[in-house]
Enzyme design. Structure first.
Site, short mmCIF file in Angstrom:
data_model
loop_
_atom_site.label_atom_id
_atom_site.label_comp_id
_atom_site.label_asym_id
_atom_site.label_seq_id
_atom_site.Cartn_x
_atom_site.Cartn_y
_atom_site.Cartn_z
N ARG A 74 23.12 20.24 17.40
CA ARG A 74 22.33 21.44 17.09
C ARG A 74 23.17 22.44 16.29
O ARG A 74 22.69 23.03 15.32
CB ARG A 74 21.81 22.07 18.39
N ARG A 88 24.59 29.38 17.37
CA ARG A 88 24.71 30.10 18.64
C ARG A 88 26.16 30.05 19.11
O ARG A 88 26.82 29.01 19.03
CB ARG A 88 23.80 29.47 19.69
N ARG A 145 28.45 26.35 31.09
CA ARG A 145 27.02 26.56 31.38
C ARG A 145 26.50 25.48 32.34
O ARG A 145 25.69 25.76 33.22
CB ARG A 145 26.22 26.57 30.08
#
Length: 191
Positions: free
Chosen positions: A125, A137, A148
């Protein structure tokens, strides 16, 4: 119909929520989006959110529940909870809120993926965004994803047992093509 999409970061929850919005006219309730919108709304709740965020503090569960309440009371043709709840306390608060406003939670869809595939998705991504000249991001890298994932496993994965005990949990394979995952979710919702 109200649903929760559960899964670790990078599982495709946002992508699938977008498909449900488009295909079924549901309303996606993303806590991050709601907080950003509230911050600039000028409402009493928005001013509260702005103050908390401006001080660099974490927004409390009570504030998030208040924002969700506003959305539920505004109406819609079904809600997709995306990014909420993340903890057992939040799940209890959401159940209480839904009962207060006369609504129910119809399905909790857990998107089943493995960590190795998630790393590949996140790295890809970031590469695709960079190649397209789009912003990448800050947390779209392997190191951030590992952090995360640890947070997800510590705080959010207990929700799987919580909703299983309530007989609301449905598993959908999340590693297939986007359309295949969407079909799996549609099959759950249409059953």
């Amino acid at each position: 119909m109200n649903i929760i999409l559960l899964g670790p970061p990078g599982a495709g929850k946002g992508t699938q929520a977008g498909i449900l919005v488009k295909d079924r006219g549901m309303v996606q309730l993303s806590t991050g989006d709601m907080l950003r919108a509230a911050r600039t709304s000028g409402t009493e709740m928005g001013n509260l959110v702005a103050g908390v965020m401006d001080r660099g503090e974490l927004v409390t569960d009570e504030i998030v529940i208040g924002l969700i309440r506003e959305q539920l009371e505004a109406g819609g043709s079904g809600f997709i909870f995306d990014g909420f709840p993340r903890t057992l306390a939040q799940a209890d608060a959401l159940a209480d809120l839904l009962a207060e406003v006369g609504q129910t939670l119809d399905h909790v869809i857990a998107m089943e993926v493995n960590d190795e595939a998630l790393v590949g998705r996140i790295v890809n991504r970031a590469k695709e965004a960079a190649a397209a000249g789009q912003p990448v991001r800050a947390d779209d890298n392997e190191e951030s994803l590992k952090i995360r994932l640890m947070e997800y496993y510590k705080k959010t994965s207990p929700l799987l047992g919580y909703y299983h005990a309530k007989e609301q949990l449905r598993w959908v394979p999340g590693l297939g093509a986007i359309d295949d995952v969407a079909k799996g979710i549609a099959d759950v919702l249409d059953a």
